[in-house]
Design an enzyme around this catalytic site. Structure first.
Site, PDB file in Angstrom:
ATOM      1  N   LYS B  82       0.871  -1.872  -0.358  1.00 31.46           N
ATOM      2  CA  LYS B  82       0.050   0.561   0.096  1.00 31.46           C
ATOM      3  C   LYS B  82       1.126   1.603  -0.012  1.00 31.46           C
ATOM      4  CE  LYS B  82      -3.473   1.758   2.857  1.00 31.46           C
ATOM      5  NZ  LYS B  82      -5.000   2.067   4.194  1.00 31.46           N
ATOM      6  N   SER B 158      -9.434   2.152   2.897  1.00 31.55           N
ATOM      7  CA  SER B 158      -8.624   3.081   2.206  1.00 31.55           C
ATOM      8  C   SER B 158      -7.619   2.618   1.580  1.00 31.55           C
ATOM      9  CB  SER B 158      -8.027   4.015   3.124  1.00 31.55           C
ATOM     10  OG  SER B 158      -7.076   3.439   3.735  1.00 31.55           O
ATOM     11  N   SER B 182      -9.697  -0.485   7.411  1.00 26.08           N
ATOM     12  CA  SER B 182      -9.116   0.001   6.052  1.00 26.08           C
ATOM     13  C   SER B 182      -8.544  -1.059   5.369  1.00 26.08           C
ATOM     14  CB  SER B 182      -8.038   1.263   5.901  1.00 26.08           C
ATOM     15  OG  SER B 182      -9.309   2.279   6.394  1.00 26.08           O
TER      16      SER B 182
END
Lengths: 83, 486
Positions: B82, B158, B182
């Site tokens: 990420k 996210s 997330s």
């Protein structure tokens, strides 16, 4: 759900005109902290967020705590050799 | 083995193939790099392709394995990161700053390299991990992330890029982050396994901070078993992260439990959930009943959402105070982010501390409940993935799995979300399994057994050739694919 909070918290509750005044002044303070100016959309978002914060903190004020209730973080007891 | 089967193989399977000589680290890396570009980029799942790093690490892994040095289950396995986690030689945009780069790598990256894993891509993230607020999927410089099961849907956030990448078979595993869901929510929306381990298990050093006392890094994988393998590689005390735990974690090299699980089903968890979510959850509970004991339990009635909201409001503001105070939130893509977090400037410190005091009560009560079971279960989310071109916040009232999510967030305890079926349109639903502090193996073993029972490891998004149509809600589709629409 099982109701957890026991007796009512003694924390005073703001209502009516007082609460509205607090909310309005908080938004004003946020705006003053941004001398570059906030757009109408930003002011609306701030007002919504302030209202949400007030609701959340009011709920937490009603959750009874005692002086002995510690926060989820504390200073580490061992400072690595400090006297 | 077909390319499709290879792309959707677990870490454990890929490791076996390599050690049998049926593939190699360089072959696998080339294979997944091609998929990163061909499939990942159109999905808006990719922030950067780290080809140079990948080929170098793959050559090293291959040489090591050939010479008899075996670093373990992740040796030679490609992965994605990420884009809030820094890696030297690649940008780390935080979803907002296109040219941002750091000279120091994150501890998790070093640990994955020590385990022999191969970094092939930085993966898309909602800007600043969603921390400034957002209500539309396109809140990222990479654009709205498309769901591999149906590109008209989004992945949730996210950790949008990691979830999309694993779901689409672009990488065998990825690292995401979780402050208040997330990892879990994108895992649920994309049919992947996402693990939020005990707070402190994984060093946060080198990852963007949103909330010091809530942030956790963790794996998104094809199955719960792979989550355990990845977690094992990245845990451990880190002098750079004072919250990291020195408690060792072992996953591999032990015999996983396959039955005899004690499961607590959260009452009311399906209230307001979409019918397919509720149906698949009921099917899961029936399966768990065959694997052990199931008991209905009440989650204590505590102000979870309020505590989380106040903590996030204070810490997120503090983490970005100079950025916010300078009026720079207007640079962000999400309109909501322009003003939402500014209110943190007028949140009294004593209210933040009060929230942390109530949090300690929540933690104690949750641990008391969780310690009686191997896993507490609820739907991960009360709905399937929402449309990619629509504001999503108004959809959240359907997500009544959140109380268990918030309880785990605040208690710092581990939770895993795994795929537990599809809805009538072929969209995945997820079940979350939450455990007591440090009880990752209990929830992972329970999740593994459930996956095996439901047969969900065989489900995957449609490929370009097209496949059989979707099954009715509650019936895992047997066979290669799930019939999601392109």
């Amino acid at each position: 759900m099982t109701t957890e909070s026991a007796s009512r918290s003694p924390y005073p509750v703001l209502t009516g005109a007082s609460r509205e005044a607090v909310a309005a002044h908080l938004v004003e303070v946020v705006a003053l902290r941004h001398p570059e100016g906030l757009t109408p959309d930003q002011l609306e978002q701030v007002a919504e967020a302030v209202e949400a914060q007030l609701r959340a903190t009011e709920r937490l004020h009603q959750f009874r705590l005692s002086n002995a209730d510690e926060p989820g973080f504390t200073m580490p007891g061992d400072l690595g050799g400090a006297r | 083995m077909s390319d499709d089967e290879l792309a959707f193989s677990s870490v454990r399977t890929l490791g076996r193939l390599m050690r049998k000589g049926e593939t190699s680290p360089t072959e696998l890396t080339g294979f997944f790099l091609e998929r990163v570009r061909r499939i990942g980029e159109p999905l808006n799942a990719i922030s950067a392709v780290t080809e140079d790093i990948a080929r170098r690490e793959a050559r090293l892994a291959e040489a090591e394995l050939s010479s008899g040095l075996d670093r373990g289950p992740l040796h030679g396995i490609p992965y994605g990161l990420k884009d809030i986690v820094s890696a030297v030689g690649a940008r780390t945009t935080w979803g907002a700053f296109a040219e941002q780069q750091f000279a120091q790598e994150a501890t998790v990256v070093r640990r994955l390299r020590d385990a022999g894993a191969v970094l092939v891509a930085k993966l898309a993230t909602i800007e600043l991990a969603g921390g400034m607020g957002y209500d539309h999927p396109d809140a990222a410089i990479t654009g709205a992330p498309h769901n591999p099961w149906d590109s008209t849907r989004w992945t949730s956030g996210s950790s949008s890029g990691p979830a999309a990448a694993v779901a689409a078979g672009i990488v065998p595993f990825a690292l995401g982050s979780d402050t208040a869901g997330s990892i879990l929510l994108p895992a649920a929306c994309t049919g992947t396994a996402g693990l939020r381990a005990t707070y402190g298990r994984v060093s946060r050093f080198g990852a963007m901070t949103l909330c010091w006392t809530l942030d956790r890094l963790g794996p998104l994988c094809r199955c719960a078993d792979d989550c355990g393998l990845v977690l094992e590689a990245i845990t451990g005390a880190d002098p750079h992260d004072p919250s990291s735990l020195a408690v060792p974690y072992q996953y591999s090299g032990r015999t996983a439990r396959s039955h005899g699980f004690r499961v607590g089903v959260i009452e009311g968890a399906c209230d307001g959930a979409q019918p397919a979510v509720a149906q698949n959850f009921a099917t899961s509970v029936d399966a768990l009943r065959e694997l052990g004991t199931v008991e209905a339990v009440e989650l204590p009635d505590l102000p979870y959402a309020e505590v989380a909201d106040v903590i996030i409001a204070a810490e997120a503001y503090a983490a970005f105070d100079d950025f916010i105070a300078a009026g720079r939130t207007r640079e962000l893509t999400a309109a909501k982010a322009h003003g939402h977090r500014l209110a943190g400037a007028v949140l009294p410190a004593h209210d933040y501390i009060r929230a942390q005091r109530v949090r300690r009560v929540i933690t104690a009560r949750f641990e008391e409940l969780a310690s009686r079971f191997d896993a507490l279960v609820a739907p991960s989310l009360g709905r399937v993935a929402s449309p990619v071109d629509e504001q999503f916040e108004y959809m959240l009232p359907a997500a009544f799995g959140r109380p268990l999510n918030y309880a785990g967030v605040l208690a710092g305890s581990p939770t895993v979300s795994v795929l537990n079926g599809l809805d009538g349109d072929g969209l995945p639903t997820g079940i979350q399994l939450a455990g007591g502090r440090l009880q990752e193996n209990a929830i992972l073993d329970t999740a593994r057994a459930l996956e095996e029972s439901l047969g969900t490891s065989r489900l995957r998004p449609d490929g370009p050739r097209g496949t059989a149509g979707p099954r009715p809600a509650g019936e895992p589709q047997q066979g290669a694919t799930a019939g999601g629409r392109a």
